[in-house]
Write a protein that holds these residues in place. Structure first.
Motif, mmCIF file in Angstrom:
data_model
loop_
_atom_site.group_PDB
_atom_site.id
_atom_site.type_symbol
_atom_site.label_atom_id
_atom_site.label_comp_id
_atom_site.label_asym_id
_atom_site.label_seq_id
_atom_site.Cartn_x
_atom_site.Cartn_y
_atom_site.Cartn_z
ATOM 1 N N HIS A 56 15.318 1.642 -12.717
ATOM 2 C CA HIS A 56 16.328 0.907 -13.462
ATOM 3 C C HIS A 56 17.642 1.043 -12.699
ATOM 4 C CE1 HIS A 56 13.718 0.569 -16.960
ATOM 5 N NE2 HIS A 56 13.523 1.880 -16.920
ATOM 6 N N THR A 57 18.225 -0.087 -12.287
ATOM 7 C CA THR A 57 19.477 -0.086 -11.537
ATOM 8 C C THR A 57 20.500 -0.923 -12.286
ATOM 9 O OG1 THR A 57 18.201 0.021 -9.476
ATOM 10 C CG2 THR A 57 20.526 -0.560 -9.288
ATOM 11 N N LEU A 58 21.703 -0.379 -12.467
ATOM 12 C CA LEU A 58 22.756 -1.112 -13.156
ATOM 13 C C LEU A 58 23.087 -2.385 -12.374
ATOM 14 C CD1 LEU A 58 24.721 -0.884 -15.601
ATOM 15 C CD2 LEU A 58 26.382 0.090 -13.994
ATOM 16 N N LYS A 59 23.128 -3.509 -13.070
ATOM 17 C CA LYS A 59 23.414 -4.793 -12.429
ATOM 18 C C LYS A 59 24.860 -4.821 -11.931
ATOM 19 C CE LYS A 59 20.361 -7.573 -15.373
ATOM 20 N NZ LYS A 59 20.347 -8.611 -16.430
ATOM 21 N N ASP A 60 25.076 -5.547 -10.832
ATOM 22 C CA ASP A 60 26.434 -5.759 -10.328
ATOM 23 C C ASP A 60 27.275 -6.397 -11.420
ATOM 24 O OD1 ASP A 60 25.817 -4.729 -7.833
ATOM 25 O OD2 ASP A 60 25.447 -6.703 -6.935
ATOM 26 N N GLY A 61 28.484 -5.897 -11.585
ATOM 27 C CA GLY A 61 29.390 -6.442 -12.587
ATOM 28 C C GLY A 61 29.246 -5.831 -13.966
ATOM 29 N N GLU A 62 28.153 -5.109 -14.208
ATOM 30 C CA GLU A 62 27.964 -4.457 -15.506
ATOM 31 C C GLU A 62 28.701 -3.118 -15.517
ATOM 32 O OE1 GLU A 62 26.434 -5.444 -18.333
ATOM 33 O OE2 GLU A 62 25.888 -7.361 -17.459
ATOM 34 N N ILE A 63 29.157 -2.730 -16.679
ATOM 35 C CA ILE A 63 29.850 -1.456 -16.827
ATOM 36 C C ILE A 63 28.900 -0.463 -17.475
ATOM 37 C CG2 ILE A 63 31.765 -0.273 -17.948
ATOM 38 C CD1 ILE A 63 33.266 -2.966 -17.833
ATOM 39 N N GLY A 64 28.718 0.661 -16.817
ATOM 40 C CA GLY A 64 27.853 1.707 -17.348
ATOM 41 C C GLY A 64 27.980 2.971 -16.523
ATOM 42 N N ARG A 65 27.917 4.091 -17.179
ATOM 43 C CA ARG A 65 28.021 5.389 -16.507
ATOM 44 C C ARG A 65 26.780 5.684 -15.676
ATOM 45 N NH1 ARG A 65 26.715 10.617 -17.473
ATOM 46 N NH2 ARG A 65 25.597 10.135 -19.374
ATOM 47 N N ILE A 66 25.610 5.309 -16.199
ATOM 48 C CA ILE A 66 24.353 5.560 -15.498
ATOM 49 C C ILE A 66 24.124 4.424 -14.516
ATOM 50 C CG2 ILE A 66 21.876 5.974 -15.721
ATOM 51 C CD1 ILE A 66 23.749 8.126 -16.988
ATOM 52 N N LYS A 67 24.123 4.744 -13.234
ATOM 53 C CA LYS A 67 23.983 3.725 -12.190
ATOM 54 C C LYS A 67 22.522 3.463 -11.846
ATOM 55 C CE LYS A 67 28.415 3.681 -12.008
ATOM 56 N NZ LYS A 67 29.141 2.716 -12.788
ATOM 57 N N LYS A 68 21.680 4.486 -11.923
ATOM 58 C CA LYS A 68 20.276 4.317 -11.546
ATOM 59 C C LYS A 68 19.425 5.419 -12.169
ATOM 60 C CE LYS A 68 17.709 3.112 -7.435
ATOM 61 N NZ LYS A 68 17.809 2.922 -5.988
ATOM 62 N N ILE A 69 18.220 5.036 -12.568
ATOM 63 C CA ILE A 69 17.205 5.983 -13.038
ATOM 64 C C ILE A 69 15.902 5.626 -12.334
ATOM 65 C CG2 ILE A 69 15.795 6.767 -14.977
ATOM 66 C CD1 ILE A 69 18.147 6.268 -16.802
ATOM 67 N N VAL A 70 15.235 6.640 -11.802
ATOM 68 C CA VAL A 70 13.954 6.431 -11.125
ATOM 69 C C VAL A 70 12.923 7.369 -11.752
ATOM 70 C CG1 VAL A 70 12.688 6.527 -8.941
ATOM 71 C CG2 VAL A 70 15.103 5.818 -8.958
ATOM 72 N N SER A 96 20.558 -3.114 -23.050
ATOM 73 C CA SER A 96 19.258 -3.742 -22.785
ATOM 74 C C SER A 96 19.286 -4.795 -21.687
ATOM 75 C CB SER A 96 18.667 -4.325 -24.065
ATOM 76 O OG SER A 96 19.477 -5.394 -24.523
ATOM 77 N N GLN A 97 20.401 -5.454 -21.485
ATOM 78 C CA GLN A 97 20.490 -6.490 -20.451
ATOM 79 C C GLN A 97 21.315 -6.042 -19.235
ATOM 80 O OE1 GLN A 97 18.705 -9.386 -20.785
ATOM 81 N NE2 GLN A 97 17.935 -8.302 -22.587
ATOM 82 N N SER A 98 21.674 -4.768 -19.184
ATOM 83 C CA SER A 98 22.576 -4.275 -18.146
ATOM 84 C C SER A 98 21.875 -3.792 -16.879
ATOM 85 C CB SER A 98 23.426 -3.128 -18.698
ATOM 86 O OG SER A 98 24.216 -3.586 -19.770
ATOM 87 N N TYR A 99 20.558 -3.670 -16.914
ATOM 88 C CA TYR A 99 19.833 -3.074 -15.792
ATOM 89 C C TYR A 99 18.776 -4.016 -15.228
ATOM 90 C CZ TYR A 99 22.109 1.259 -16.939
ATOM 91 O OH TYR A 99 23.062 2.223 -17.159
ATOM 92 N N ILE A 100 18.592 -3.927 -13.932
ATOM 93 C CA ILE A 100 17.476 -4.577 -13.261
ATOM 94 C C ILE A 100 16.353 -3.559 -13.236
ATOM 95 C CG2 ILE A 100 16.630 -5.474 -11.054
ATOM 96 C CD1 ILE A 100 19.586 -6.227 -10.453
ATOM 97 N N THR A 101 15.152 -3.964 -13.616
ATOM 98 C CA THR A 101 14.017 -3.047 -13.634
ATOM 99 C C THR A 101 12.981 -3.496 -12.618
ATOM 100 O OG1 THR A 101 14.384 -2.535 -15.970
ATOM 101 C CG2 THR A 101 12.193 -2.052 -15.072
ATOM 102 N N GLU A 102 12.585 -2.544 -11.778
ATOM 103 C CA GLU A 102 11.528 -2.792 -10.801
ATOM 104 C C GLU A 102 10.370 -1.865 -11.149
ATOM 105 O OE1 GLU A 102 13.009 -2.803 -6.640
ATOM 106 O OE2 GLU A 102 14.951 -2.453 -7.614
ATOM 107 N N ARG A 103 9.157 -2.401 -11.080
ATOM 108 C CA ARG A 103 7.973 -1.610 -11.410
ATOM 109 C C ARG A 103 6.966 -1.681 -10.274
ATOM 110 N NH1 ARG A 103 7.735 -1.475 -17.468
ATOM 111 N NH2 ARG A 103 9.432 -2.829 -18.093
ATOM 112 N N SER A 104 6.310 -0.554 -10.044
ATOM 113 C CA SER A 104 5.181 -0.503 -9.122
ATOM 114 C C SER A 104 4.228 0.551 -9.671
ATOM 115 C CB SER A 104 5.634 -0.138 -7.706
ATOM 116 O OG SER A 104 6.052 1.214 -7.647
ATOM 117 N N ALA A 105 3.112 0.755 -9.023
ATOM 118 C CA ALA A 105 2.171 1.776 -9.470
ATOM 119 C C ALA A 105 2.766 3.172 -9.339
ATOM 120 C CB ALA A 105 0.875 1.687 -8.661
ATOM 121 N N GLU A 106 3.717 3.344 -8.419
ATOM 122 C CA GLU A 106 4.285 4.672 -8.154
ATOM 123 C C GLU A 106 5.611 4.935 -8.851
ATOM 124 O OE1 GLU A 106 3.650 2.539 -5.357
ATOM 125 O OE2 GLU A 106 1.591 3.240 -5.297
#
Length: 132
Positions: free
Chosen positions: A52-66, A38-48
């Protein structure tokens, strides 16, 4: 169509629900909706889009979801996953698109590359269209 290290194979398959779960397992496995992440990703939102991007220094297999939107409908979902250690690297990218008129699954592409030290890399590309 499936392409494994340059070798193509094309087929038409009628799938049931369990087959679809297995076929779309790369996308299902890209789920980051857990308490542990829950705290591992930076989330950016727009109308389009929702990104979700994995934060620097966080460990996770999923690097980005759009998730891209067309109004209130999901237009596409893509992900980038990567696993690596000293002897092995696996990188997967996937995108699925929906039909504009219905929002149902239209087609998808999954690309996976696996590299093991001292061995030739394996590359898999799956391209599929869903017919009504």
């Amino acid at each position: 169509m499936v392409v494994i290290n340059g070798e193509k194979e094309t087929s038409e398959i009628i799938r049931n629900e369990d087959d679809w779960l297995q076929e779309l397992d790369f996308f299902i496995g890209a789920d980051i909706n857990t308490n542990a992440l829950s705290q591992s990703y930076i989330t950016e939102r727009s109308a389009e889009a929702l990104i979700h991007t994995l934060k620097d220094g966080e460990i996770g297999r999923i690097k980005k979801i759009v998730v891209k939107y067309d109004g209130s409908r999901v237009k596409s979902v893509s992900f980038h996953a990567k696993t690596e250690n000293l002897i092995y690297t696996s990188e997967t990218r996937g995108v699925l698109f929906t039909q504009a008129s219905t929002g149902n699954l239209d087609n998808y592409v999954i690309e996976n590359t696996q590299e093991v030290v001292f061995l030739k890399p394996n590359r898999l590309v799956i391209t599929a269209s869903v017919l009504d």
